[in-house]
Design an enzyme around this catalytic site. Structure first.
Site, mmCIF file in Angstrom:
data_model
loop_
_atom_site.group_PDB
_atom_site.id
_atom_site.type_symbol
_atom_site.label_atom_id
_atom_site.label_comp_id
_atom_site.label_asym_id
_atom_site.label_seq_id
_atom_site.Cartn_x
_atom_site.Cartn_y
_atom_site.Cartn_z
ATOM 1 N N LYS A 79 0.844 -1.213 0.000
ATOM 2 C CA LYS A 79 0.000 0.000 0.000
ATOM 3 C C LYS A 79 0.876 1.260 0.000
ATOM 4 O O LYS A 79 0.672 2.159 -0.814
ATOM 5 C CB LYS A 79 -0.945 -0.009 1.224
ATOM 6 C CG LYS A 79 -1.906 -1.194 1.205
ATOM 7 C CD LYS A 79 -2.848 -1.205 2.375
ATOM 8 C CE LYS A 79 -2.178 -1.558 3.684
ATOM 9 N NZ LYS A 79 -1.606 -2.931 3.710
ATOM 10 N N THR A 80 1.868 1.289 0.913
ATOM 11 C CA THR A 80 2.769 2.446 0.962
ATOM 12 C C THR A 80 3.516 2.567 -0.362
ATOM 13 O O THR A 80 3.666 3.652 -0.915
ATOM 14 C CB THR A 80 3.792 2.270 2.115
ATOM 15 O OG1 THR A 80 3.079 1.918 3.295
ATOM 16 C CG2 THR A 80 4.588 3.525 2.344
ATOM 17 N N THR A 121 -5.462 -1.555 7.185
ATOM 18 C CA THR A 121 -5.591 -3.013 7.208
ATOM 19 C C THR A 121 -7.020 -3.373 7.610
ATOM 20 O O THR A 121 -7.404 -4.530 7.580
ATOM 21 C CB THR A 121 -4.622 -3.622 8.257
ATOM 22 O OG1 THR A 121 -4.787 -2.905 9.479
ATOM 23 C CG2 THR A 121 -3.192 -3.534 7.795
ATOM 24 N N ARG A 173 6.517 -8.114 1.569
ATOM 25 C CA ARG A 173 7.415 -7.682 2.655
ATOM 26 C C ARG A 173 8.076 -8.892 3.304
ATOM 27 O O ARG A 173 9.262 -8.877 3.618
ATOM 28 C CB ARG A 173 6.663 -6.872 3.712
ATOM 29 C CG ARG A 173 7.599 -6.536 4.886
ATOM 30 C CD ARG A 173 6.961 -5.725 5.973
ATOM 31 N NE ARG A 173 6.605 -4.408 5.503
ATOM 32 C CZ ARG A 173 5.446 -3.814 5.776
ATOM 33 N NH1 ARG A 173 4.550 -4.414 6.521
ATOM 34 N NH2 ARG A 173 5.192 -2.612 5.309
ATOM 35 N N ASP A 223 -1.098 6.593 6.600
ATOM 36 C CA ASP A 223 -1.115 5.165 6.902
ATOM 37 C C ASP A 223 -2.034 4.905 8.096
ATOM 38 O O ASP A 223 -2.246 5.808 8.914
ATOM 39 C CB ASP A 223 0.319 4.732 7.244
ATOM 40 C CG ASP A 223 0.518 3.245 7.048
ATOM 41 O OD1 ASP A 223 -0.437 2.567 6.639
ATOM 42 O OD2 ASP A 223 1.619 2.764 7.312
HETATM 43 P P1 ADP Z 1 2.122 -2.019 3.158
HETATM 44 O O1 ADP Z 1 2.179 -0.512 3.104
HETATM 45 O O2 ADP Z 1 0.926 -2.591 2.471
HETATM 46 O O3 ADP Z 1 2.283 -2.565 4.557
HETATM 47 P P2 ADP Z 1 4.611 -1.794 1.757
HETATM 48 O O4 ADP Z 1 4.195 -0.923 0.624
HETATM 49 O O5 ADP Z 1 5.368 -1.141 2.869
HETATM 50 O O6 ADP Z 1 3.362 -2.578 2.346
HETATM 51 O O7 ADP Z 1 5.461 -3.004 1.111
HETATM 52 C C1 ADP Z 1 6.408 -3.745 1.851
HETATM 53 C C2 ADP Z 1 7.601 -4.097 0.993
HETATM 54 O O8 ADP Z 1 7.199 -5.081 0.041
HETATM 55 C C3 ADP Z 1 8.158 -2.916 0.190
HETATM 56 O O9 ADP Z 1 9.311 -2.381 0.805
HETATM 57 C C4 ADP Z 1 8.496 -3.479 -1.158
HETATM 58 O O10 ADP Z 1 9.883 -3.737 -1.229
HETATM 59 C C5 ADP Z 1 7.769 -4.794 -1.247
HETATM 60 N N1 ADP Z 1 6.662 -4.750 -2.216
HETATM 61 C C6 ADP Z 1 5.370 -4.461 -1.931
HETATM 62 N N2 ADP Z 1 4.611 -4.557 -3.036
HETATM 63 C C7 ADP Z 1 5.430 -4.921 -4.026
HETATM 64 C C8 ADP Z 1 5.217 -5.196 -5.421
HETATM 65 N N3 ADP Z 1 4.002 -5.138 -5.977
HETATM 66 N N4 ADP Z 1 6.300 -5.535 -6.175
HETATM 67 C C9 ADP Z 1 7.526 -5.626 -5.602
HETATM 68 N N5 ADP Z 1 7.785 -5.393 -4.290
HETATM 69 C C10 ADP Z 1 6.753 -5.050 -3.513
#
Ligand code: ADP
Length: 352
Positions: A85-86, A179, A238, A130
């Site tokens: 998401k981030t 989430t 992640r 977030d």
């Molecule tokens: P969330 O915000 O949903 O908790 P993040 O955006 O922080 O998740 O993603 C966590 C890690 O996973 C990121 O640092 C990135 O390296 C990896 N990641 C997430 N989505 C992808 C994607 N679609 N392709 C490649 N790497 C990804």
């Protein structure tokens, strides 16, 4: 869910403690300001692996917004932690050619925090919040007119002289991540023009994510080694990146390993108690509690949380979604129940 650790510039920050993080969407600037962990984040649609439907929808909206020279409509991204998401918020900023300001709802405890953020936005900038379901009520109420009419209603003065002053805001895009979409109030949810769910990743996409990360970390892995990490990462990028780093640790300690193979992955992940289906110690603890103490359920969430000493919201949004996705747990009106597949999986583990 992690907020990227990025440059925190006091000069740029409207909040006194610099809680807001300012990320430049321009690639070179990002490279310079993001930590090593974040160097694995894809920065454009092309590098963002999987989530085809999400990308399709957002690409169209970004292209349309750019064509009209407008800010992108507000976007709500929801789904379990670590699915991107981030990362997608940063991709959107990059694709829109604007800066992203990153913050987290619990950091906006005082009204002036959100006011400072909104007042410092430049036209078409992207504000990422977030854990938006944890937004304090005052901040949420300040956001309603800001999102809908680009207007900030400020209370000035006290007692008899109290009045409301409205300040116009530039067009901006709010990207909210959560989430727990269900925990959002409906007035807030309704103000997002786009509301998108992130799905767990398919094996093929996870394999590509591991390959990409290995390449960025300058590691050499066999196809089977990538596949093994992909299988055991709870369908979450992640975790895939995290497991890859743990495998790298073992390879480093062993020394002299030019290519990491599936056997080394297996050894490293056994060490970290990640089983062949990707279940970790807390997943197994939950299933074992249901099986051994309650014969498999049904058991209410609060009972499970109290017995395991976990927060029920964390169990519900972090642990359970994956267990349900692999078919080991069911949510029923009477409580949580371990499925036949879950019993077999744990039974096999017990015999090991
Ligand atoms: P969330 O915000 O949903 O908790 P993040 O955006 O922080 O998740 O993603 C966590 C890690 O996973 C990121 O640092 C990135 O390296 C990896 N990641 C997430 N989505 C992808 C994607 N679609 N392709 C490649 N790497 C990804």
């Amino acid at each position: 869910m992690a907020i990227v650790s990025s440059k925190i510039s006091k000069a740029d920050s409207p909040t006194p403690k610099g809680r807001e993080r300012l990320v430049h969407a321009e690639p070179i600037e990002q490279e310079r300001t993001l930590s090593r962990e974040d160097s694995l984040r894809p920065s454009c649609f092309e590098d963002y692996i999987g989530q085809t439907e999400l990308k399709q929808v957002l690409k169209i909206s970004v292209t349309a917004a750019l064509g009209r020279g407008e800010a992108l409509d507000h976007v709500l991204l929801y789904g379990p932690p670590g699915l991107g998401k981030t990362t997608m918020a940063l991709v959107l900023a990059k694709e829109l050619g604007v800066k992203a300001r990153l913050t987290s709802a619990p950091a906006l405890e005082r009204p002036r925090d959100i006011v400072g953020l909104l007042m410092n936005l430049q036209p078409r900038e992207l504000l990422f919040v977030d854990e938006i379901h944890r937004l304090p009520k005052v901040a949420e109420e300040l956001l309603y007119p800001a999102m809908e009419d680009r207007r900030l209603d400020l209370n000035v003065g006290k007692g008899n002289t109290a009045r409301t002053r409205s300040v116009d805001l530039p067009p901006f895009t709010l990207v909210g991540a959560t989430t727990r979409a269900g925990a959002l109030s409906s007035p807030l949810r309704d103000r997002f023009g786009l509301s998108q769910r992130l799905e767990f990743y398919r094996l093929k996409d996870l394999q590509a994510i591991v390959e990409r990360a290995a390449c960025l970390l300058k590691l050499s892995l066999t196809n089977d080694a990538c596949l093994e990490i992909a299988r055991r990462c709870r369908s979450t990028p992640r975790i895939a990146n995290r497991l890859l780093k743990r495998v790298r640790d073992v390879a480093t300690v062993r020394g002299g390993m030019n290519v990491i193979d599936a056997q080394l992955v297996d050894e490293a992940l056994e060490l970290h108690r990640v089983d062949r289906k990707g279940l970790d110690a807390s997943d197994r603890r939950l299933l074992e509690f249901l099986l051994k103490v309650h014969g498999g359920g049904p058991v209410g969430l609060d009972t499970i949380a109290a017995a395991l000493g976990e927060d029920s919201a964390t169990l519900e949004s972090v642990v359970e979604p994956f267990l349900m996705q692999v078919g080991f747990l069911n949510r029923t009106p009477r409580g949580r129940v371990v499925t036949e597949a879950g019993r077999i999986h744990l039974g096999r583990l017990d015999k090991k």
